[in-house]
Design a protein around this motif. Structure first.
Motif, short mmCIF file in Angstrom:
data_model
loop_
_atom_site.label_atom_id
_atom_site.label_comp_id
_atom_site.label_asym_id
_atom_site.label_seq_id
_atom_site.Cartn_x
_atom_site.Cartn_y
_atom_site.Cartn_z
N ASP A 1 -11.65 111.05 11.90
CA ASP A 1 -11.48 109.64 11.38
C ASP A 1 -10.47 109.67 10.29
O ASP A 1 -11.46 110.04 8.94
N GLY A 2 -9.63 109.38 10.39
CA GLY A 2 -9.34 109.51 8.65
C GLY A 2 -8.73 110.27 8.50
O GLY A 2 -7.23 109.93 7.65
N LEU A 3 -8.57 111.59 9.28
CA LEU A 3 -8.20 112.51 8.22
C LEU A 3 -6.41 112.48 7.64
O LEU A 3 -6.64 113.42 7.21
N VAL A 4 -5.42 112.64 9.62
CA VAL A 4 -4.24 112.52 9.24
C VAL A 4 -3.48 111.38 8.53
O VAL A 4 -2.81 111.63 7.57
N SER A 5 -4.36 110.72 8.67
CA SER A 5 -3.69 109.03 8.19
C SER A 5 -3.87 109.09 6.73
O SER A 5 -2.46 108.93 5.99
N GLY A 6 -4.59 109.81 6.23
CA GLY A 6 -5.66 109.91 4.63
C GLY A 6 -3.60 111.27 4.41
O GLY A 6 -2.86 110.06 3.07
N THR A 7 -4.13 112.01 4.82
CA THR A 7 -3.58 113.34 4.44
C THR A 7 -1.84 113.30 4.71
O THR A 7 -1.39 113.50 3.69
N ALA A 8 -1.76 112.66 5.19
CA ALA A 8 -0.20 112.17 5.80
C ALA A 8 0.53 111.94 4.80
O ALA A 8 1.97 111.54 4.87
N SER A 9 0.34 110.18 4.91
CA SER A 9 0.58 109.55 4.12
C SER A 9 0.66 109.88 2.40
O SER A 9 2.12 109.44 1.90
N ILE A 10 -0.54 110.75 2.06
CA ILE A 10 -0.21 111.40 1.22
C ILE A 10 1.19 112.09 0.81
O ILE A 10 2.32 112.19 -0.40
N ALA A 11 1.25 113.03 2.30
CA ALA A 11 2.57 113.45 1.83
C ALA A 11 3.44 113.00 1.74
O ALA A 11 5.08 113.57 1.23
N PHE A 12 3.27 112.17 3.32
CA PHE A 12 4.78 111.75 3.13
C PHE A 12 5.04 109.76 1.43
O PHE A 12 6.44 110.84 1.23
N ALA A 13 4.66 110.65 0.85
CA ALA A 13 4.62 109.32 -0.57
C ALA A 13 5.12 110.27 -1.19
O ALA A 13 5.90 109.74 -2.25
N THR A 14 4.80 111.23 -1.20
CA THR A 14 5.10 112.69 -2.14
C THR A 14 6.54 112.99 -2.03
O THR A 14 7.65 112.73 -3.41
N PHE A 15 6.89 113.28 -1.01
CA PHE A 15 8.42 113.14 -0.56
C PHE A 15 9.40 112.05 -0.75
O PHE A 15 10.44 112.29 -0.84
N GLY A 16 8.55 111.08 -0.75
CA GLY A 16 9.44 109.60 -1.28
C GLY A 16 10.12 109.90 -2.61
O GLY A 16 11.24 109.08 -2.69
#
Length: 324
Positions: free
Chosen positions: A177-192
């Motif tokens: 629960d929430g693993l990809v939602s959290g890790t992916a949001s971090i990754a996308f924010a970084t590339f942003g």
């Protein structure tokens, strides 16, 4: 790209998801789009049986709307915008078909591996040719150095490998629960942030739209999850993240920014190789998040630790790249 626009993009993505989810989740329940849980997995997961899946549709709609609205209003719709949305939606459709076949048609395997692979390859090739409509660099830079390797016409093979690899990597990671939602949001924010630093505002809008949409989805996907993203969401996120790294020409940095996805995939590969060659398992269960659960960690602890590792890795990459 101003800070106000960044915040507005994240906020819009968050708001659309937060509004859509309460409307869409009951519909998924009525349609009996419930997740089946593997019997060989951790026993604590059995209570999740029947939790609505295909929730990735919620944030895919949010991402597309946010990206198009912000990009149109500020006149930033480009070929790169089209490519990012093409990959996101294309891989999302593949994931939806996989989920639909498994959940609705009750065929446990969903799409065959070959069907899924052919779909991913086709989308990657179309994306490559769209990128060729404008000036596009086929060289890949070695992270934290000035060295680069020009792949030339073979860059299309790299795009296929990168998109297929990371879409499946994120898909493997989506088990808690929430693993990809959290890790992916971090990754996308970084590339942003990288996109802003490199004045690629079209890519930045997309990246922050995804960030906001995922944070909104996390409200309903955190433990105990009211909805799962399913292959619909995980395949789309992995493909889009890989394409974002390609557009920003930060391809290999994704190995560090998306380190959790790399570790999860490596754990599965190592487990298979070890079992086939030695008849022994390295981990109690793969992907590795299940190993920690079976070792006594709570699901929430695994997720929080993995989020932390993802955040530290992404922050370190930002600092090293900016300083370099």
């Amino acid at each position: 790209m101003s800070l106000v626009l960044i915040v507005a993009t994240i906020a819009l993505g968050f708001a659309i998801t937060a509004v859509l989810a309460p409307l869409f989740i009951p519909y998924l329940r009525r349609m009996k789009f419930g997740q089946s849980i593997r019997e060989e997995g951790p026993q604590s997961h059995q209570k999740k049986t029947g939790t609505p899946t295909m929730g990735g549709l919620i944030f895919l709609v949010s991402i597309a709307l946010t990206t198009l609205l912000i990009s149109y209003f500020f006149e930033m719709i480009t070929t790169q915008t089209v490519v990012l949305l093409l990959v996101l939606v294309g891989f999302g459709v593949l994931g939806f078909l996989d989920d639909f076949i498994k959940v609705v048609m009750k065929r446990n395997l969903g799409l065959t591996s070959l069907q899924k692979l052919l779909g991913q390859i086709l989308i990657a090739i179309v994306a490559y040719f769209l990128l060729q409509l404008g000036p596009f660099d086929t060289a890949i830079t070695i992270p934290f150095t000035t060295w680069s390797i020009d792949f030339g016409i073979f860059y299309v093979a790299f795009i296929v490998f990168w998109l297929v690899g990371f879409s499946n990597a994120v898909n493997l990671t989506d088990g808690l629960d929430g693993l990809v939602s959290g890790t992916a949001s971090i990754a996308f924010a970084t590339f942003g942030i990288f996109a802003v630093l490199y004045n690629q505002n079209d890519a930045a809008i997309f990246a922050f739209a995804v960030t906001g949409a995922l944070l909104g989805f996390l409200l309903f996907n955190k433990n105990p999850a009211k909805v799962f993203m399913g292959d619909t969401g995980s395949l789309a996120l992995g493909g889009a993240l890989a394409m974002l790294s390609i557009i920003l020409k930060l391809e290999l940095l994704l190995l560090f920014v998306g380190v959790i996805f790399v570790i999860e995939t490596a754990s599965v590969i190592l487990q298979v190789i070890s079992f086939k060659t030695r008849g022994k398992r390295i981990f109690k269960m793969s992907p590795i998040h299940h190993h920690f659960e079976l070792s006594g960690w709570s699901e929430q602890k695994v997720v929080y630790v993995f989020w932390t590792v993802g955040f530290v890795a992404a922050f370190a990459v930002l600092v090293l790249e900016v300083m370099g």
